[in-house]
Design a protein around this motif. Structure first.
Motif, PDB file in Angstrom:
ATOM      1  N   GLU A 148       2.270   4.671   0.460  1.00 18.11           N
ATOM      2  CA  GLU A 148       1.606   5.941   0.795  1.00 18.11           C
ATOM      3  C   GLU A 148       0.122   5.929   0.480  1.00 18.11           C
ATOM      4  N   ARG A 149      -0.357   4.879  -0.186  1.00 14.30           N
ATOM      5  CA  ARG A 149      -1.730   4.888  -0.694  1.00 14.30           C
ATOM      6  C   ARG A 149      -2.712   4.343   0.342  1.00 14.30           C
ATOM      7  N   TYR A 150      -2.918   5.066   1.433  1.00 13.90           N
ATOM      8  CA  TYR A 150      -3.870   4.612   2.440  1.00 13.90           C
ATOM      9  C   TYR A 150      -4.380   5.804   3.227  1.00 13.90           C
ATOM     10  N   ARG A 194      -4.779  10.148   0.423  1.00 15.57           N
ATOM     11  CA  ARG A 194      -5.197  10.292  -0.963  1.00 15.57           C
ATOM     12  C   ARG A 194      -5.501  11.761  -1.237  1.00 15.57           C
ATOM     13  N   ALA A 218       0.831  -1.203   0.000  1.00 16.83           N
ATOM     14  CA  ALA A 218       0.000   0.000   0.000  1.00 16.83           C
ATOM     15  C   ALA A 218       0.862   1.249   0.000  1.00 16.83           C
TER      16      ALA A 218
END
Length: 999
Positions: free
Chosen positions: A603-605, A609, A601
């Motif tokens: 940075e994508r959590y 976003r 994941a």
């Protein structure tokens, strides 16, 4: 005797001591130790309990192939289970606990499972819990009665519930050459490629490069092998074109020479340095790849082969050479190849007594005999270990004569505290298998070799079945020259190697079949799969390798069969009376080793976003709007007044719009400029209806299909000139539609002269709807009239609002007279406020998505709730848009028999007869029996309270569609405890003639 630390040797720093905790007890080790080596140095043999039988287990391997010593790492209240102790580098304050045991590792109540061995054999879960239950639970299945207890017992470690506090990173890298593995082959390949000027990434999963410890006794160019490896690494590190990635596992090989890797950045530190992540996930796109991933030693299968103190010979050598740990005081070896004899000599030099070397082969090479003589060990050729004794530590082995795989004669008992076994080597071909086809069987090595490449990779060293140091270096030299595009290297370019030549080709025997009941012989140590389980699978018809795997769970644990794959296949081959290649093998899938979810994941959590806000966002918030995420955007849900519920707010907004005038922010609609001499032809091919006949400054509603004939997206497209079109899409599908259009132009119709530009963020938009919408525009628009003749339905005009250029199209999503006003995004708030000011005399109200949905449901307009990937144009009664005069995307497939069936679910309206809400997803059924839900004839897609009708209504997809108009049914929604009568009507609830929007 217990394992111990030798007085010298290893790569550890003996001058420093590290304290760590295991199961609440304090231990010490040295920098460079793994948890496994440190615990072994402290005399520990027992590391865990097995999955099914809770048998005591010690170390089997010393690397990523370790199946037994899985532990849970604790960081405060955060738990990370199922980490191999061989992969954990100790650091000050490390806290670890064992798992799969209660109440403790030494005393485990689950060990009672060993008494139920027959009940827990292969496929027990398919058989044991299927029968009916008698007694108080009569009428239920036994599984249902036992499920709670079985699920509590399933699994290994226990995951934590607290949030992971660590930070993770993603990286993208591009290189000419990626080398995976820093053994002799990988180092040589990287050196040659780098010296040729190539950009090289060298990734190795270990903290210190050098490869297997088994070649550490060799010399290369006059240096000890480890010193040569270190010198080579230092030379590579000094080159600007080389990136070294230690502690990095390349775990996936994908199309286009794209590989995935996990770098363990700070797992070996007490705390990360400022800004450091815990793990870094790499996506590497390489021009060429050198696979030098080495090989895994295989265990032998015999009764009691899982007892603590029984381990792979290579594991003992690694413990000694890398960590200075002697695995036992009185050691025996059990092998079917020469390579294991190195371990005997190495441990004897460290002070261990080599009690015996048991060799399954009748004939042993002179080189192996010389090593045995150095170790002071007798050789029992043509013999096998037929059993072991001991509780939580090995005390004794039984050795018997071996004839054609069968045990004969009386056992000879030998007291030992450590048994090293070697069943040969299996090349680590996992990445090649992921990137290619089925592996190839090599009869001499009794191993699977990599398949022929289907991508640009080349194998080297043990990966390719070349285990000797000189052969590995020659492989690396050739591979480096090939990926560098140079000439084949001369032999004189090879380093000079001094080594002991051994025959490591194993005898083709992996499993010993004892006479009588001698105890369990394990194939898959982590999942407790025995040799008898494999034979049972054969007896019960599960002979395909895929069925064998799933029926017995062979190779399905976290180690993914790295040690168990070939022995399991060999046992099945023997049972079937065929060869191993005829049995076949399962394909390896990513990941090669477990990968942290945090790294995937990165940075994508959470709240990281990006928030996409329209130019009017702050105005909405200040005006009391409740905002929520709609796709990637934040949009107003309702502008609720004090004490209003959401329903009361949207009913008020929708009613006010129908009675007077309302305004809604539509800036989030997808907007794509389609420009060029072939733009009209392109739109004809994309849409189901024709756009080449559309006049300039007119708009038309369009429908797109997928290639399979199902509905994809809808929206209006405006013709601004002969060659310029502005396409609008739904908010959610803007990106997907853009990608699909680019695909058509790049791949399907590359000859068309068309340019696409996404302008979704360039335009702000406001839709004004209601009987007074024209009056509002007339009060504020300059430069153009907005009367019915100048601006008819689907007409477009240009003008100004308070000095800002605007473009206005008359179209309606609400069923009322309505207009969409577009301007540059930077002027969006200014134009919005000007429209609100002009609307004050007409009591203009802003409305949100809930009212927008209410207006569209009343009118019967479809959105993504109905265009859900399963419906066709006919299902939505948009067949009038399916042109018969031209082909278009999806036209070849839309008339398939299944898509034209009269009994398909089609769009209808639903009216609640009990004055209760209708929720999206609720089923429509014909039977009035809420206790027994029978066949569904469809489902609700979107519902609301209609202020125009004074009822709860919904759009739905129902079998038969309009043929059911005027009939009764029932809505069934058990999750929301909703069951009640409904009437099925036309989906055009309100003004079906369209007089209000055309007036």
């Amino acid at each position: 005797m217990s394992p111990r630390r030798s007085t010298e040797g290893g790569r550890i720093d003996r001058g420093r001591t590290i304290r760590f905790s295991f199961d609440g007890k304090s231990y010490h080790g040295h920098p460079g130790d793994t948890l496994a080596s440190a615990l072994m140095a402290n005399g520990m043999r027992l590391f865990g309990r097995s999955f099914k039988y809770h048998r005591p287990r010690g170390l089997l391997a010393a690397g990523v192939d370790e199946p037994n010593a899985l532990v849970t790492v604790l960081k405060g209240t955060v738990r990370e289970p199922n980490i191999a102790a061989t992969q954990i580098e100790i650091h000050e304050g490390l806290t670890v606990e064992s798992q799969n045991r209660f109440p403790s590792l030494d005393v485990d109540a689950g060990a009672v499972n060993q008494l139920a061995g027959g009940l827990l054999s292969a496929g027990f879960y398919y058989k044991t819990f299927m029968g009916p239950v008698v007694g108080p639970l009569r009428g239920t299945r036994f599984w249902m009665a036992c499920e709670h207890f079985i699920r509590r017992a399933a699994g290994l470690g226990r995951a934590g519930r607290d949030a992971d506090p660590d930070r993770y990173e993603r990286m993208n890298a591009f290189c000419d050459v990626l080398v995976t593995g820093a053994g002799p082959a990988g180092l040589m390949a990287a050196k040659v490629a780098a010296e040729a000027g190539k950009r090289v990434i060298l990734a190795d999963l270990e903290p210190v490069p050098g490869g297997s410890a088994k070649w550490s006794g060799d010399t290369i160019d006059g240096l000890p092998a480890a010193a040569w490896a270190q010198r080579t690494i230092e030379a590579l590190g000094a080159m600007d074109t080389v990136r070294l990635l230690p502690r990095t596992t390349v775990w996936g090989y994908y199309d286009g020479n794209t590989l995935a890797a996990l770098e363990r950045v700070t797992d070996h530190k007490p705390a990360p340095d400022k800004g450091e992540p815990r793990h870094r996930h790499w996506t590497i796109r390489a021009g060429a790849v050198v696979l030098a991933t080495g090989a895994f030693e295989r265990p032998l299968v015999f009764p009691g082969n899982d007892r603590p103190g029984v381990m792979l010979a290579d594991a003992a050598v690694r413990l000694l050479r890398e960590y200075g740990v002697v695995a036992g005081s009185r050691v025996a070896l059990f092998a079917n190849n020469d390579d294991a004899y190195r371990a005997a000599a190495a441990l004897a030099e460290a002070g261990a007594t080599i009690a015996t070397i048991v060799d399954m082969r009748d004939t042993v090479s002179s080189a192996a005999r010389a090593l045995a003589e150095r170790a002071g060990a007798e050789i029992l050729a043509g013999h096998a270990v037929s059993g072991t004794k001991g509780g939580k530590a090995l005390r004794e082995i039984a050795v018997q004569r071996l004839r054609e795989g069968e045990i004969t004669g009386q056992p000879r008992r030998i007291a030992v505290d450590c048994l090293l076994m070697s069943g040969g080597w299996s090349p680590a071909i996992h990445l090649a298998s992921q990137a290619g086809t089925a592996p190839r069987w090599d009869e001499a090595l009794q191993a699977f070799l990599p398949p022929a490449p289907t991508q640009n990779w080349i194998g080297a060293g043990a990966f390719a079945g070349h285990f000797a140091t000189a052969a590995a270096l020659a492989d690396g030299l050739a591979a480096g020259a090939k990926v560098a595009g140079g000439k084949p290297p001369r032999k004189s370019a090879l380093p000079r190697v001094e080594t002991l030549e051994l025959d490591i080709a194993p005898a083709p025997v992996f499993a010993i079949r004892p006479s009588g009941k001698a105890g369990k012989a394990f194939v898959d140590f982590q999942h407790d799969v025995t040799a008898e389980d494999v034979r049972q699978a054969h007896r019960e018809g599960f002979v395909s390798v895929e069925h064998l795997k799933r029926y017995t769970t062979l190779g399905m644990a976290t180690d993914q069969g790295k040690t168990s794959n070939v022995p399991g296949l060999a046992i099945m081959a023997e049972a079937r009376g065929i060869t191993v290649p005829e049995v076949g093998t399962t394909r390896f899938r990513p990941p090669f080793t477990p990968v942290s979810l945090g790294a995937l994941a990165a940075e994508r959590y959470g709240e990281l976003r990006p928030d996409r806000l329209t130019p009017m966002h702050d105005w909405h918030v200040e005006s009391g709007a409740t905002m929520y995420a709609a796709g990637l955007w934040y949009r107003p849900m309702v502008y609720g007044g004090r004490g209003e519920t959401v329903e009361q707010a949207y009913v008020r907004e929708a009613a006010a719009t129908r009675a007077g005038v309302g305004i809604v922010d539509v800036s989030t609609l997808g907007k794509i400029m389609v420009q060029g001499p072939d733009a009209a032809d392109f739109l004809d091919r994309v849409y189901t209806n024709k756009f080449s006949t559309l006049p300039v400054m007119k708009a038309r509603y369009g429908l797109m299909l997928r290639e399979d004939g199902l509905a994809y997206d809808d929206g209006t497209t405006w013709r601004l000139s002969q060659t310029d079109f502005l396409m609008t899409t739904t908010t959610a599908n803007a990106g997907k539609v853009m990608q699909q259009l680019e695909y058509y132009l790049d791949i399907v119709w590359p000859d068309l002269k068309v340019a696409l530009t996404s302008v979704s963020d360039e335009w702000a938009g406001a839709a004004i709807a209601g009987p007074h919408s024209r009056d509002v525009l007339a009060a504020c628009v300059a430069g153009t009239a907005v009367d019915n003749d100048t601006l008819p339905f689907m007409g477009i005009v240009r003008g100004e609002i308070d000095g800002v250029p605007v473009m206005i199209c008359r179209l309606s999503f609400s069923g009322e007279r309505a207009y969409e006003v577009y301007c540059g995004a930077g002027h969006g708030l200014h134009v919005w406020e000007a429209l609100m000011e002009a609307g004050k005399p007409f009591a203009i109200v802003p409305y949100g998505l809930e009212a927008l949905g209410t207006l569209r449901i009343e009118k019967g307009h479809v959105t993504g709730a109905e265009i859900d990937g399963r419906t066709t144009g006919r299902d939505l009664y948009l067949d009038w848009m399916l042109s018969k005069k031209k082909p278009f995307a999806g036209s070849m497939m839309m008339d398939r028999e299944g898509l034209c069936d009269d009994d398909r679910i089609r769009l209808v309206g639903i009216v609640a007869l009990d004055d209760r809400p209708l929720g999206g997803g609720a089923h429509i059924v014909e039977h009035n029996d809420p206790a027994e839900i029978r066949d569904s004839i469809g489902h609700v897609t979107a519902g609301c309270y209609s202020p125009a009708l004074g009822k709860y209504i919904a759009l739905a997809l129902v079998k038969g569609g309009k043929t059911r108009h005027g009939t009764r049914a029932f809505v069934s929604d058990p999750l929301r405890k909703r069951f009640g009568p409904v009437e099925i009507v036309s989906h055009h609830f309100y003004d079906p003639e369209g007089s209000r929007m055309h007036g």
